[in-house]
Design a protein around this motif. Structure first.
Motif, PDB file in Angstrom:
ATOM      1  N   PHE A  70       0.826  -1.206   0.000  1.00  0.00           N
ATOM      2  CA  PHE A  70       0.000   0.000   0.000  1.00  0.00           C
ATOM      3  C   PHE A  70       0.861   1.257   0.000  1.00  0.00           C
ATOM      4  N   ALA A  71       1.844   1.307   0.899  1.00  0.00           N
ATOM      5  CA  ALA A  71       2.705   2.493   1.000  1.00  0.00           C
ATOM      6  C   ALA A  71       3.488   2.711  -0.286  1.00  0.00           C
ATOM      7  N   SER A  72       3.931   1.626  -0.915  1.00  0.00           N
ATOM      8  CA  SER A  72       4.665   1.732  -2.169  1.00  0.00           C
ATOM      9  C   SER A  72       3.780   2.285  -3.275  1.00  0.00           C
ATOM     10  N   ALA A  73       2.542   1.775  -3.368  1.00  0.00           N
ATOM     11  CA  ALA A  73       1.619   2.241  -4.403  1.00  0.00           C
ATOM     12  C   ALA A  73       1.269   3.712  -4.201  1.00  0.00           C
ATOM     13  N   LEU A  74       1.081   4.120  -2.946  1.00  0.00           N
ATOM     14  CA  LEU A  74       0.750   5.515  -2.663  1.00  0.00           C
ATOM     15  C   LEU A  74       1.937   6.414  -2.987  1.00  0.00           C
ATOM     16  N   ASN A  75       3.137   5.950  -2.679  1.00  0.00           N
ATOM     17  CA  ASN A  75       4.334   6.729  -2.983  1.00  0.00           C
ATOM     18  C   ASN A  75       4.532   6.873  -4.490  1.00  0.00           C
ATOM     19  N   ASP A  76       4.246   5.813  -5.244  1.00  0.00           N
ATOM     20  CA  ASP A  76       4.371   5.888  -6.697  1.00  0.00           C
ATOM     21  C   ASP A  76       3.406   6.925  -7.280  1.00  0.00           C
ATOM     22  N   LYS A  77       2.225   7.035  -6.668  1.00  0.00           N
ATOM     23  CA  LYS A  77       1.220   7.956  -7.189  1.00  0.00           C
ATOM     24  C   LYS A  77       1.445   9.392  -6.715  1.00  0.00           C
ATOM     25  N   PHE A  78       1.942   9.544  -5.484  1.00  0.00           N
ATOM     26  CA  PHE A  78       2.122  10.880  -4.904  1.00  0.00           C
ATOM     27  C   PHE A  78       3.532  11.024  -4.334  1.00  0.00           C
ATOM     28  N   PRO A  79       4.567  10.928  -5.159  1.00  0.00           N
ATOM     29  CA  PRO A  79       5.947  10.883  -4.642  1.00  0.00           C
ATOM     30  C   PRO A  79       6.405  12.156  -3.941  1.00  0.00           C
ATOM     31  N   ASP A  81       4.277  14.323  -2.247  1.00  0.00           N
ATOM     32  CA  ASP A  81       3.331  14.776  -1.237  1.00  0.00           C
ATOM     33  C   ASP A  81       3.955  14.657   0.158  1.00  0.00           C
ATOM     34  N   PRO A  82       3.949  15.701   0.967  1.00  0.00           N
ATOM     35  CA  PRO A  82       4.617  15.644   2.281  1.00  0.00           C
ATOM     36  C   PRO A  82       4.020  14.607   3.217  1.00  0.00           C
ATOM     37  N   GLU A  83       2.695  14.412   3.197  1.00  0.00           N
ATOM     38  CA  GLU A  83       2.097  13.399   4.065  1.00  0.00           C
ATOM     39  C   GLU A  83       2.503  11.995   3.646  1.00  0.00           C
ATOM     40  N   VAL A  84       2.574  11.778   2.353  1.00  0.00           N
ATOM     41  CA  VAL A  84       2.993  10.468   1.846  1.00  0.00           C
ATOM     42  C   VAL A  84       4.471  10.234   2.146  1.00  0.00           C
ATOM     43  N   LYS A  85       5.268  11.286   2.036  1.00  0.00           N
ATOM     44  CA  LYS A  85       6.683  11.164   2.394  1.00  0.00           C
ATOM     45  C   LYS A  85       6.844  10.797   3.869  1.00  0.00           C
ATOM     46  N   GLN A  86       6.041  11.418   4.724  1.00  0.00           N
ATOM     47  CA  GLN A  86       6.110  11.112   6.147  1.00  0.00           C
ATOM     48  C   GLN A  86       5.685   9.670   6.407  1.00  0.00           C
ATOM     49  N   MET A  87       4.711   9.196   5.642  1.00  0.00           N
ATOM     50  CA  MET A  87       4.284   7.800   5.775  1.00  0.00           C
ATOM     51  C   MET A  87       5.456   6.855   5.518  1.00  0.00           C
ATOM     52  N   GLN A  88       6.265   7.145   4.514  1.00  0.00           N
ATOM     53  CA  GLN A  88       7.408   6.281   4.205  1.00  0.00           C
ATOM     54  C   GLN A  88       8.388   6.242   5.377  1.00  0.00           C
ATOM     55  N   VAL A  89       8.566   7.381   6.045  1.00  0.00           N
ATOM     56  CA  VAL A  89       9.432   7.430   7.226  1.00  0.00           C
ATOM     57  C   VAL A  89       8.835   6.585   8.348  1.00  0.00           C
ATOM     58  N   ASP A  90       7.538   6.727   8.562  1.00  0.00           N
ATOM     59  CA  ASP A  90       6.860   5.957   9.607  1.00  0.00           C
ATOM     60  C   ASP A  90       6.993   4.459   9.359  1.00  0.00           C
ATOM     61  N   VAL A  91       6.801   4.055   8.104  1.00  0.00           N
ATOM     62  CA  VAL A  91       6.896   2.635   7.759  1.00  0.00           C
ATOM     63  C   VAL A  91       8.309   2.118   8.024  1.00  0.00           C
TER      64      VAL A  91
END
Length: 463
Positions: A70-79, A81-91
């Motif tokens: 899920f996180a990978s797909a969201l990052n691919d779509k919104f690379p 986006d600050p919230e998505v970037k923070q999600m990658q850090v959280d993961v």
């Protein structure tokens, strides 16, 4: 672990207020906006962060694999986006905890399929960590996948003897300490099949020793499945219509001397089908096509099979992909609402297996969303969209917790009737009997199904 204040979601929540106020997606309001999908995804992940850390070996590996995809797909779509970037850090922070959890366990009592779940999760963890610059931990996860999971299945679960009838070899789902023989069910074998294909494909581009050892197990697992599929009298690949089939929960053959007639370890139900198996089989067969030339060269070099024809092999694999894809479309999305459902078998929903098989719809979507219609011959995008609609609409709105059931009773009853017409079997069941599951585990599994559905939507290029 870094924790973002929930107030940072305020902008997203304001964008989503029509959805939240009215219980989710509003029929007829298409097309969805990017902000809607991104906002729902962020809220779903925020809930997952509160329930993901629990003590259960296989569920922990499986639910976090859902999160990674899920996180990978969201990052691919919104690379950007600050919230998505923070999600990658959280993961990434969560993966630190997960690794210590895995290494702290006494793995001798764990079942063979448990290592398959963790092995696949480890490969996806590695991708995530390399993308976010954590190479040391990425290397540890690769070692976990190859040396602690794949080797465990090969050395302790795979049957190297050639005398099993009617089909030799395959993996038994048994604990690593040898306290139980277990059975050669689909989930154990397809996990080892898929893990072998994924590690082998990685070995083609990176320095992973013994690359051909993984290819050998790819070939062995392909042969086990293909041998069963040829024995049409046993209906392991069960037809639900002309050109459409679903793989059963395990192969069985009841005759004197058969090694496939154990119905008690664990309990078995006739013609039982589980949704998760379908997605993993489609993924493994797709991987097989990607290495078909390597496999053909290896077979000829090792003389593992006389008369091997690469063209016939490719045609056969594609035929299986088409048949199972059609089976999923016809039998698992048969209701008028087009939502993905679990096949109606008491064995899946009941108290013995409900705790585990609850996750199947998410596992199916995890792999299905990445498969192109040009390969499967089937377009699942409207079904994926209908499923995330249903999941979002039925969530607990105060905390965005997804539910085990997200379809109506009336539609479920019609679905059972339709499934029976196609498969010839099916129980009057649609509600998961999961009262015995620990609450945090239940919440995590249910949330992971939603993450898988959103990940499939994002991966299927619908936005």
């Amino acid at each position: 672990m870094q924790r973002r204040e929930f107030v940072k979601l305020s902008a997203t929540v304001s964008l989503l207020s029509p959805f939240i106020a009215k219980g989710g997606y509003i029929a007829g309001s298409e097309p969805w906006q990017l902000a809607d999908i991104k906002g729902q995804s962020i809220l779903a992940f925020e809930r997952f962060k509160t329930v993901w850390e629990f003590k259960d070996f296989w569920k922990r590996g499986n639910t976090f694999d859902a999160c990674l995809n899920f996180a990978s797909a969201l990052n691919d779509k919104f690379p950007n986006d600050p919230e998505v970037k923070q999600m990658q850090v959280d993961v990434g922070d969560m993966l630190e905890v997960d690794y210590h959890y895995f290494m702290s366990l006494d793995r001798k009592a764990m079942w063979a399929d448990d290592f398959g779940w963790w092995g696949l999760m480890g490969l996806n963890a590695r991708k995530h960590l390399l993308r976010t610059g954590k190479k040391a931990l990425a290397d540890k996860y690769l070692d976990l996948s190859v040396n602690l999971c794949w080797r465990q299945e090969k050395e302790h679960a795979y049957d190297f003897s050639a005398d099993a009838r009617p089909v030799p070899h395959g993996c038994s789902n048994s604990p690593a300490n040898g306290s139980s023989v277990g059975v050669k069910n689909t989930v154990t074998n397809v996990l080892f099949f898929l893990l072998s294909t994924r590690i082998y494909r990685l070995s083609l581009v990176e320095n992973i020793p013994e690359g051909e050892a993984f290819l050998e197990m790819v070939y062995r697992q392909w042969t086990w499945f293909d041998s069963w599929f040829k024995l049409t009298q046993y209906q392991y690949l069960k037809k639900v219509s002309s050109g459409a089939a679903l793989i059963q929960e395990r192969p069985t053959a009841f005759f004197d001397g058969s090694d496939y007639q154990d119905t008690n370890h664990p309990t078995w139900e006739k013609d039982w089908i589980w949704s998760g198996d379908q997605g993993m089989l489609l993924a493994a067969l797709t991987d097989l096509l990607a290495v078909k030339d390597n496999l053909a060269a290896w077979v000829h070099k090792t003389k593992s099979e006389t008369g091997f024809d690469a063209s016939d092999f490719e045609s056969k694999v594609k035929s299986h992909i088409h048949a199972v894809s059609q089976g999923v479309k016809l039998a698992l999305t048969a209701a008028a609402d087009k939502v993905f459902r679990e096949a109606p078998f008491q064995a899946s929903f009941g108290p013995e297996f409900g705790n585990d098989y609850l996750a199947g719809r998410g596992i199916l979507l995890r792999y299905l969303g990445k498969l192109p219609a040009t390969l499967t011959g089937t377009d699942f995008r409207e079904n994926i969209k209908a499923t995330i609609n249903a999941i979002w609409q039925t969530r607990e709105q105060v905390n965005n917790q997804f539910q085990p059931e997200f379809t109506s009773v009336a539609s479920d009853k019609l679905y059972v009737t339709q499934f029976r017409k196609m498969a010839g079997v099916g129980d009057d069941v649609s509600k998961w009997q999961i009262a015995a599951i620990e609450e945090k585990q239940k919440f995590a599994v249910c949330q992971s199904i939603g993450l898988d559905a959103y990940g499939a939507y994002l991966a299927s290029n619908q936005l």
